[in-house]
Motif scaffolding. Structure first.
Motif, PDB file in Angstrom:
ATOM      1  N   ALA A   1       0.841  -1.199   0.000  1.00 39.07           N
ATOM      2  CA  ALA A   1       0.000   0.000   0.000  1.00 39.07           C
ATOM      3  C   ALA A   1       0.871   1.242   0.000  1.00 39.07           C
ATOM      4  CB  ALA A   1      -0.920   0.007   1.210  1.00 39.07           C
ATOM      5  N   PHE A   2       0.490   2.237  -0.801  1.00 40.97           N
ATOM      6  CA  PHE A   2       1.214   3.505  -0.816  1.00 40.97           C
ATOM      7  C   PHE A   2       0.916   4.351   0.426  1.00 40.97           C
ATOM      8  CE2 PHE A   2       0.974   3.194  -5.669  1.00 40.97           C
ATOM      9  CZ  PHE A   2       2.267   2.685  -5.759  1.00 40.97           C
ATOM     10  N   ALA A   3      -0.227   4.117   1.069  1.00 42.68           N
ATOM     11  CA  ALA A   3      -0.670   4.998   2.148  1.00 42.68           C
ATOM     12  C   ALA A   3       0.184   4.871   3.401  1.00 42.68           C
ATOM     13  CB  ALA A   3      -2.132   4.701   2.479  1.00 42.68           C
ATOM     14  N   SER A   4       0.817   3.710   3.624  1.00 42.28           N
ATOM     15  CA  SER A   4       1.616   3.516   4.831  1.00 42.28           C
ATOM     16  C   SER A   4       2.754   2.554   4.558  1.00 42.28           C
ATOM     17  CB  SER A   4       0.741   2.978   5.970  1.00 42.28           C
ATOM     18  OG  SER A   4       0.148   1.738   5.604  1.00 42.28           O
ATOM     19  N   ASP A   5       3.857   2.729   5.260  1.00 42.83           N
ATOM     20  CA  ASP A   5       5.013   1.849   5.101  1.00 42.83           C
ATOM     21  C   ASP A   5       4.774   0.544   5.852  1.00 42.83           C
ATOM     22  OD1 ASP A   5       6.209   3.868   3.686  1.00 42.83           O
ATOM     23  OD2 ASP A   5       7.378   4.610   5.386  1.00 42.83           O
ATOM     24  N   ALA A   6       4.979  -0.564   5.161  1.00 44.29           N
ATOM     25  CA  ALA A   6       4.779  -1.872   5.781  1.00 44.29           C
ATOM     26  C   ALA A   6       5.328  -2.936   4.849  1.00 44.29           C
ATOM     27  CB  ALA A   6       3.293  -2.133   6.050  1.00 44.29           C
ATOM     28  N   ASP A   7       5.469  -4.145   5.367  1.00 50.65           N
ATOM     29  CA  ASP A   7       5.906  -5.256   4.538  1.00 50.65           C
ATOM     30  C   ASP A   7       4.850  -5.598   3.498  1.00 50.65           C
ATOM     31  OD1 ASP A   7       8.205  -5.425   6.027  1.00 50.65           O
ATOM     32  OD2 ASP A   7       7.485  -7.063   7.295  1.00 50.65           O
ATOM     33  N   SER A   8       5.279  -6.304   2.453  1.00 50.84           N
ATOM     34  CA  SER A   8       4.367  -6.762   1.418  1.00 50.84           C
ATOM     35  C   SER A   8       3.384  -7.785   1.969  1.00 50.84           C
ATOM     36  CB  SER A   8       5.141  -7.400   0.266  1.00 50.84           C
ATOM     37  OG  SER A   8       6.029  -6.493  -0.325  1.00 50.84           O
ATOM     38  N   THR A   9       2.234  -7.854   1.336  1.00 47.45           N
ATOM     39  CA  THR A   9       1.279  -8.932   1.595  1.00 47.45           C
ATOM     40  C   THR A   9       1.132  -9.758   0.322  1.00 47.45           C
ATOM     41  OG1 THR A   9      -0.599  -7.521   0.987  1.00 47.45           O
ATOM     42  CG2 THR A   9       0.030  -7.589   3.318  1.00 47.45           C
ATOM     43  N   ASP A  10       0.640 -10.970   0.470  1.00 47.34           N
ATOM     44  CA  ASP A  10       0.511 -11.887  -0.658  1.00 47.34           C
ATOM     45  C   ASP A  10      -0.802 -11.619  -1.379  1.00 47.34           C
ATOM     46  OD1 ASP A  10       0.660 -13.938  -2.465  1.00 47.34           O
ATOM     47  OD2 ASP A  10       0.469 -15.552  -1.004  1.00 47.34           O
ATOM     48  N   GLN A  11      -0.715 -11.194  -2.630  1.00 45.71           N
ATOM     49  CA  GLN A  11      -1.891 -10.926  -3.441  1.00 45.71           C
ATOM     50  C   GLN A  11      -2.436 -12.193  -4.090  1.00 45.71           C
ATOM     51  OE1 GLN A  11      -3.637  -8.299  -3.848  1.00 45.71           O
ATOM     52  NE2 GLN A  11      -4.823  -8.634  -5.709  1.00 45.71           N
ATOM     53  N   GLY A  12      -1.546 -13.150  -4.370  1.00 45.98           N
ATOM     54  CA  GLY A  12      -1.924 -14.377  -5.076  1.00 45.98           C
ATOM     55  C   GLY A  12      -0.733 -14.880  -5.868  1.00 45.98           C
ATOM     56  N   ASP A  13      -0.968 -15.753  -6.808  1.00 46.84           N
ATOM     57  CA  ASP A  13       0.104 -16.349  -7.616  1.00 46.84           C
ATOM     58  C   ASP A  13      -0.184 -16.205  -9.103  1.00 46.84           C
ATOM     59  OD1 ASP A  13       1.501 -17.215  -5.384  1.00 46.84           O
ATOM     60  OD2 ASP A  13       0.494 -19.162  -5.346  1.00 46.84           O
ATOM     61  N   VAL A  14       0.896 -16.128  -9.906  1.00 45.70           N
ATOM     62  CA  VAL A  14       0.754 -16.233 -11.356  1.00 45.70           C
ATOM     63  C   VAL A  14       0.603 -17.705 -11.717  1.00 45.70           C
ATOM     64  CG1 VAL A  14       2.015 -14.121 -11.848  1.00 45.70           C
ATOM     65  CG2 VAL A  14       3.277 -16.273 -11.644  1.00 45.70           C
ATOM     66  N   THR A  15       0.237 -17.986 -12.958  1.00 43.96           N
ATOM     67  CA  THR A  15      -0.088 -19.358 -13.345  1.00 43.96           C
ATOM     68  C   THR A  15       1.135 -20.239 -13.517  1.00 43.96           C
ATOM     69  OG1 THR A  15      -0.107 -18.748 -15.696  1.00 43.96           O
ATOM     70  CG2 THR A  15      -2.207 -18.634 -14.509  1.00 43.96           C
ATOM     71  N   GLN A  16       2.322 -19.634 -13.700  1.00 44.05           N
ATOM     72  CA  GLN A  16       3.525 -20.402 -13.953  1.00 44.05           C
ATOM     73  C   GLN A  16       4.724 -19.714 -13.335  1.00 44.05           C
ATOM     74  OE1 GLN A  16       4.287 -21.014 -18.119  1.00 44.05           O
ATOM     75  NE2 GLN A  16       6.138 -22.230 -17.792  1.00 44.05           N
ATOM     76  N   ALA A  17       5.525 -20.465 -12.581  1.00 41.80           N
ATOM     77  CA  ALA A  17       6.729 -19.893 -11.986  1.00 41.80           C
ATOM     78  C   ALA A  17       7.686 -19.460 -13.088  1.00 41.80           C
ATOM     79  CB  ALA A  17       7.388 -20.926 -11.075  1.00 41.80           C
ATOM     80  N   ARG A  18       8.176 -18.228 -12.983  1.00 42.41           N
ATOM     81  CA  ARG A  18       9.070 -17.695 -14.006  1.00 42.41           C
ATOM     82  C   ARG A  18       9.740 -16.426 -13.505  1.00 42.41           C
ATOM     83  NH1 ARG A  18       3.622 -16.748 -15.786  1.00 42.41           N
ATOM     84  NH2 ARG A  18       3.174 -14.656 -16.579  1.00 42.41           N
ATOM     85  N   ARG A  19      10.581 -15.856 -14.347  1.00 41.22           N
ATOM     86  CA  ARG A  19      11.261 -14.599 -14.052  1.00 41.22           C
ATOM     87  C   ARG A  19      11.333 -13.775 -15.337  1.00 41.22           C
ATOM     88  NH1 ARG A  19      15.310 -18.690 -13.875  1.00 41.22           N
ATOM     89  NH2 ARG A  19      17.030 -18.432 -15.384  1.00 41.22           N
TER      90      ARG A  19
END
Length: 225
Positions: free
Chosen positions: A76-94
């Motif tokens: 969130a831009f509103a406050s400083d904090a660690d990331s939260t998990d939004q979900g996963d993409v369909t295939q592991a990649r970079r």
């Protein structure tokens, strides 16, 4: 009968119409419509984006490292904090390229270390959920510049299978694959950076055998080199 009298303002938040009290005679107020709810102003992307203006999303793996990941991180831009998990993409990649519509984030292309990924993934920014596969690029690849217009996501250039000049685009309005639309004008680009205005996409920097400082731009409306 508004307590503020003449000059009191009232907005219809559903229609977008805007009114000003021009006569405050008791029981006979006159409200003049000064905004008909039309003539929408289109802000420059990505700042008009409903959820992208509230959060930063970091999908999948490390661009230059050897880590293939599936996770989508959210901050969130509103406050400083660690990331939260939004979900996963369909295939592991970079090494994927990203874009944003008003409601969804997109993750296109990438590389697994052995397999070129041409998948276009889509995830809802307003809720926690995994992404879905909505189509394919015309070719797989890694580290193309991700660019956002108000209607399409773009992937310009890239590294694999060989350094490329090709640009692709895919629609936000309906799920589907990408189409090849244009070429970069000069050299193929590794690891370029993308930029977005309301009318043009920009491709900046990269390594193409040797680093380049050149900035290129293309018009969304023309689909030309």
């Amino acid at each position: 009968n508004p307590s503020g009298g003449v000059g009191t303002q009232w907005a219809n938040s559903t229609s977008g119409e805007f009114y000003v009290c021009t006569d405050a005679t008791t029981g006979e107020n006159v409200w003049t419509n000064v905004g008909g709810g039309s003539g929408n102003i289109s802000p420059i992307p990505p700042f008009h984006l409903t959820n992208a203006s509230l959060y930063c999303f970091a999908p999948a793996g490390n661009t230059e490292g050897d880590s293939n990941l599936t996770s989508i991180d959210k901050n969130a831009f509103a406050s400083d904090a660690d990331s939260t998990d939004q979900g996963d993409v369909t295939q592991a990649r970079r090494g994927n390229s990203c874009a944003s519509s008003t409601t969804h984030g997109y993750v296109a292309g990438g590389f697994t270390g052995s397999v070129l990924v041409n998948t276009i993934d889509k995830f809802a920014m307003g809720s926690t959920a995994d992404s879905t596969d909505v189509g394919d690029l015309t070719s797989g690849g890694q580290t193309g510049a991700g660019i956002t217009s108000s209607t399409h996501g773009y992937v310009a250039g890239g590294t694999y299978p060989s350094t490329t000049r090709v640009g692709h685009r895919y629609s936000f309005a309906s799920d589907g694959g990408g189409t090849a639309i244009s070429d970069l004008i000069s050299v193929a680009r590794n690891y370029p950076v993308g930029g977005s205005s309301y009318t043009h996409g920009y491709v900046m920097g990269s390594s193409s055998g040797a680093p380049t400082t050149q900035i290129e731009k293309f018009a969304y409306a023309d689909n030309v080199n």
